[in-house]
Design a protein around this motif. Structure first.
Motif, PDB file in Angstrom:
ATOM      1  N   GLY A  58       0.822  -1.213   0.000  1.00  0.00           N
ATOM      2  CA  GLY A  58       0.000   0.000   0.000  1.00  0.00           C
ATOM      3  C   GLY A  58       0.853   1.259   0.000  1.00  0.00           C
ATOM      4  N   ALA A  59       1.955   1.221   0.750  1.00  0.00           N
ATOM      5  CA  ALA A  59       2.860   2.379   0.771  1.00  0.00           C
ATOM      6  C   ALA A  59       3.469   2.607  -0.610  1.00  0.00           C
ATOM      7  CB  ALA A  59       3.961   2.166   1.806  1.00  0.00           C
ATOM      8  N   PHE A  60       3.808   1.517  -1.300  1.00  0.00           N
ATOM      9  CA  PHE A  60       4.350   1.667  -2.657  1.00  0.00           C
ATOM     10  C   PHE A  60       3.305   2.290  -3.583  1.00  0.00           C
ATOM     11  CE2 PHE A  60       4.963   0.180  -6.989  1.00  0.00           C
ATOM     12  CZ  PHE A  60       6.242   0.657  -7.222  1.00  0.00           C
ATOM     13  N   ILE A  61       2.078   1.843  -3.459  1.00  0.00           N
ATOM     14  CA  ILE A  61       1.003   2.402  -4.287  1.00  0.00           C
ATOM     15  C   ILE A  61       0.851   3.893  -4.011  1.00  0.00           C
ATOM     16  CG2 ILE A  61      -1.502   2.355  -4.675  1.00  0.00           C
ATOM     17  CD1 ILE A  61      -1.290  -0.732  -4.199  1.00  0.00           C
ATOM     18  N   ALA A  62       0.956   4.289  -2.742  1.00  0.00           N
ATOM     19  CA  ALA A  62       0.865   5.716  -2.398  1.00  0.00           C
ATOM     20  C   ALA A  62       2.013   6.495  -3.030  1.00  0.00           C
ATOM     21  CB  ALA A  62       0.870   5.893  -0.876  1.00  0.00           C
ATOM     22  N   HIS A  63       3.216   5.925  -3.034  1.00  0.00           N
ATOM     23  CA  HIS A  63       4.356   6.578  -3.705  1.00  0.00           C
ATOM     24  C   HIS A  63       4.104   6.682  -5.205  1.00  0.00           C
ATOM     25  CE1 HIS A  63       7.665   7.129  -0.803  1.00  0.00           C
ATOM     26  NE2 HIS A  63       7.163   6.089  -0.152  1.00  0.00           N
ATOM     27  N   GLY A 108       3.897   9.782  -8.153  1.00  0.00           N
ATOM     28  CA  GLY A 108       5.111   9.796  -8.967  1.00  0.00           C
ATOM     29  C   GLY A 108       6.401   9.924  -8.178  1.00  0.00           C
ATOM     30  N   SER A 109       6.372   9.568  -6.907  1.00  0.00           N
ATOM     31  CA  SER A 109       7.565   9.667  -6.073  1.00  0.00           C
ATOM     32  C   SER A 109       8.575   8.581  -6.447  1.00  0.00           C
ATOM     33  CB  SER A 109       7.191   9.516  -4.599  1.00  0.00           C
ATOM     34  OG  SER A 109       8.350   9.400  -3.806  1.00  0.00           O
ATOM     35  N   ARG A 110       9.827   8.983  -6.527  1.00  0.00           N
ATOM     36  CA  ARG A 110      10.893   8.014  -6.804  1.00  0.00           C
ATOM     37  C   ARG A 110      11.810   7.842  -5.597  1.00  0.00           C
ATOM     38  NH1 ARG A 110      12.265   8.201 -13.065  1.00  0.00           N
ATOM     39  NH2 ARG A 110      10.161   8.620 -13.766  1.00  0.00           N
ATOM     40  N   LYS A 111      11.415   8.385  -4.482  1.00  0.00           N
ATOM     41  CA  LYS A 111      12.187   8.249  -3.243  1.00  0.00           C
ATOM     42  C   LYS A 111      11.729   6.973  -2.537  1.00  0.00           C
ATOM     43  CE  LYS A 111      12.727  13.191  -2.754  1.00  0.00           C
ATOM     44  NZ  LYS A 111      12.488  14.362  -1.929  1.00  0.00           N
ATOM     45  N   LEU A 112      12.278   5.857  -2.989  1.00  0.00           N
ATOM     46  CA  LEU A 112      11.803   4.557  -2.520  1.00  0.00           C
ATOM     47  C   LEU A 112      12.829   3.781  -1.712  1.00  0.00           C
ATOM     48  CD1 LEU A 112       9.941   3.493  -5.780  1.00  0.00           C
ATOM     49  CD2 LEU A 112       8.917   4.270  -3.650  1.00  0.00           C
ATOM     50  N   THR A 113      13.937   4.402  -1.353  1.00  0.00           N
ATOM     51  CA  THR A 113      14.979   3.682  -0.617  1.00  0.00           C
ATOM     52  C   THR A 113      14.470   3.191   0.730  1.00  0.00           C
ATOM     53  OG1 THR A 113      16.657   5.035  -1.695  1.00  0.00           O
ATOM     54  CG2 THR A 113      17.332   3.799   0.250  1.00  0.00           C
TER      55      THR A 113
END
Length: 118
Positions: free
Chosen positions: A81-86, A90-95
């Motif tokens: 769900g957090a990935f879907i929110a990112h 369009g957020s690419r801050k996924l570290t």
């Protein structure tokens, strides 16, 4: 296998407990993340409580194995769900997300393997 099981459960529990604490004390970092993802700040206590429940569930899994496995599955779903929110913004801050997701996914897989839930 026992060492991996114990280590991953404790590590994932620690990570999610720290994250839960930041949400529950209204720390600046999760607040900024919520605003960046355009999510209501009123969700912060609920998200923090969800992370706290997952953390406690992982520890409870040492006594009742199915609880730990279900908690790890719940945390995997939480971070999907957090990935879907990112992705939605369009957020690419996924570290940070990746560290949490890999940790809880590995915990889920090791729980399944260790307790022969396959």
């Amino acid at each position: 296998m026992f060492a991996a099981y114990v280590t991953l459960n404790i590590l994932a529990s620690l990570f999610t407990a720290i994250a839960a604490t930041t949400y529950l004390i209204n720390h600046e970092y999760p607040r900024e993340q919520m605003e960046m993802k355009r999510l209501p700040l009123s969700w912060m206590p609920r998200l923090g409580a969800t992370l706290a429940a997952g953390s406690l569930g992982l520890l409870a899994g040492f006594v009742v194995p199915v609880l730990g496995t279900l908690a790890s599955l719940g945390l995997v779903l939480y971070f999907i769900g957090a990935f879907i929110a990112h992705a939605r913004v369009g957020s690419r801050k996924l570290t940070g997300w990746a560290v949490f997701f890999v940790t809880v996914t590995a915990t889920f897989v090791v729980n399944l393997a260790y307790h022969d839930f396959w």
